[in-house]
Design an enzyme around this catalytic site. Structure first.
Site, short mmCIF file in Angstrom:
data_model
loop_
_atom_site.label_atom_id
_atom_site.label_comp_id
_atom_site.label_asym_id
_atom_site.label_seq_id
_atom_site.Cartn_x
_atom_site.Cartn_y
_atom_site.Cartn_z
N THR A 235 25.23 16.07 -14.35
CA THR A 235 26.51 16.16 -13.66
C THR A 235 26.65 17.54 -13.01
O THR A 235 26.51 18.57 -13.66
CB THR A 235 27.66 15.93 -14.65
OG1 THR A 235 27.40 14.74 -15.40
CG2 THR A 235 28.98 15.78 -13.91
N ARG B 187 31.59 7.37 -21.06
CA ARG B 187 32.90 7.13 -21.68
C ARG B 187 32.80 6.45 -23.03
O ARG B 187 33.76 6.45 -23.80
CB ARG B 187 33.78 6.31 -20.73
CG ARG B 187 33.26 4.92 -20.41
CD ARG B 187 34.11 4.28 -19.32
NE ARG B 187 33.73 2.91 -18.97
CZ ARG B 187 32.78 2.58 -18.12
NH1 ARG B 187 32.07 3.53 -17.52
NH2 ARG B 187 32.52 1.30 -17.85
N GLU C 172 38.22 2.68 -15.63
CA GLU C 172 36.78 2.41 -15.51
C GLU C 172 36.38 1.03 -16.03
O GLU C 172 35.51 0.39 -15.46
CB GLU C 172 35.98 3.49 -16.22
CG GLU C 172 36.01 4.84 -15.52
CD GLU C 172 34.96 5.78 -16.05
OE1 GLU C 172 33.78 5.64 -15.69
OE2 GLU C 172 35.33 6.68 -16.84
N HIS D 61 61.09 16.32 -17.42
CA HIS D 61 61.60 17.30 -16.47
C HIS D 61 61.32 16.93 -15.02
O HIS D 61 61.62 17.70 -14.12
CB HIS D 61 61.03 18.69 -16.79
CG HIS D 61 61.46 19.20 -18.13
ND1 HIS D 61 62.58 19.99 -18.29
CD2 HIS D 61 60.94 19.01 -19.37
CE1 HIS D 61 62.72 20.28 -19.58
NE2 HIS D 61 61.75 19.69 -20.25
N LYS E 283 28.85 8.81 -5.41
CA LYS E 283 27.87 9.87 -5.70
C LYS E 283 26.72 9.85 -4.69
O LYS E 283 26.21 10.89 -4.30
CB LYS E 283 27.35 9.72 -7.14
CG LYS E 283 28.38 10.11 -8.19
CD LYS E 283 27.76 10.35 -9.55
CE LYS E 283 27.27 9.09 -10.20
NZ LYS E 283 26.83 9.32 -11.60
#
Length: 328
Positions: free
Chosen positions: A91, A138, A213, A229, A320
């Site tokens: 990566t 993952r 995914e 908020h 990619k």
């Protein structure tokens, strides 16, 4: 089911406890020398899940930051522990951060199944944890997280967590199939929005990513109390196909629990369904890993509801290819 789940992800999820059992044996031979003035875990996507989990689980006496970037935080120096995590080992963002960490003479530990990261660690004479291949990043949360706990223990950065790891592995043997199927059926055709405390941001983030995914569908996450908020105002005119999931831990701060309860009613009053999940269990690690495993199953069964292969990441891989190889 078999026709959609072409790579048998269900087996990977069912055996996650075995992955963790195997993973707890890795990294036990690595010791990082003190002093350490901070810790940075560099990783992207599923490889960064380890950093998110460690940040939620452990109480560090030094700053701990998850770096999802090409560049390290400015404060990194020769006394900083930089953990470079990339399941593939290739990566580009963490590899770029590795080079910067080496230039700053930081204390580096790499973890991957191999690839360029292993080569760079050998060249730099940096400790490297080699994990088994054959998984999607993952789905390698156990392999990328538990060995790092061993390194931190060995280096006296944290207290011994062996008992809590064993407790977590036991908790992971519980079946989540029916609960996950029920949640996935409710989420079909909806946009899931997952909320947790900031302390347990890792859970909301991983649920969101697993739905993205695995199920190939849109999902978002946010944390208490920041969402009170700003995002709270969106429920005056919410998108009609939202489905909110609020995840409460038994040890969340009392004011956070009160915010969650009020938010549940507010969202329901706006016409949006809410699923409220309360985490229980003896150890925080067991609660975190069990919850992210449930999120993995939800993403899996939602993929089946959508007729999608839960393992394939076609758009990601095509992206990619278009991006090309980075220039060194």
């Amino acid at each position: 089911m078999a026709n959609v789940d072409k790579e048998n992800m269900i087996s990977v999820l069912d055996n996650f406890w075995k992955q963790c059992e195997d993973a707890q044996r890795l990294g036990k031979n690595i010791v990082v020398g003190l002093p350490i003035n901070g810790i940075v875990l560099c990783g992207m996507g599923g490889s960064a899940f380890a950093g998110a989990i460690l940040h939620s689980y452990l109480d560090f006496s030094v700053p701990f930051e998850v770096c999802r970037s090409y560049f390290l935080p400015k404060w990194v120096d020769h006394n900083t522990l930089v953990i470079v995590a990339s399941y593939s080992g290739n990566t580009e963002e963490p590899l770029a951060a590795f080079k910067e960490a080496r230039a700053k003479k930081a204390k580096i530990v790499g973890i991957a199944k191999g690839g360029k990261l292993e080569e760079m660690c050998i060249q730099a004479k940096a400790p490297f944890i080699k994990v088994p291949s054959g998984l999607q990043p993952r789905d390698a949360m156990g392999y990328l997280t538990l060995p790092l706990i061993n390194v931190l223990q060995n280096s006296r950065i944290i207290k011994d967590k062996t008992g809590e790891i064993e407790d977590a592995i036991g908790a992971l043997k519980k079946s989540h199939h029916e609960n996950a199927k029920d949640i996935a059926a409710k989420l079909k055709g909806k946009i899931p929005v997952i909320y947790s405390s900031q302390k347990l941001e890792c859970i909301a983030r991983i649920w969101k990513c697993k739905i993205n995914e695995n199920a190939k569908t849109t999902a978002f996450f946010n944390v208490f109390s920041e969402l009170n908020h700003n995002e709270i105002e969106s429920y005056i005119n919410p998108a009609k196909n939202l489905f909110v999931i609020i995840i409460e831990d038994k040890n969340d701060f009392d004011r956070i629990k009160k915010r969650m309860a009020i938010m549940k009613k507010l969202v329901q009053d706006s016409g949006i369904p809410v699923l409220y999940i309360k985490l229980s269990g003896d150890s925080l690690l067991a609660r975190i890993l069990s919850s992210v495993l449930l999120g993995s199953y939800v993403g899996y069964y939602l993929a089946l509801e959508n007729g999608a292969d839960p393992t394939e990441v076609e758009i990601l891989e095509n992206f990619k290819k278009q991006l090309g190889t980075p220039i060194n």
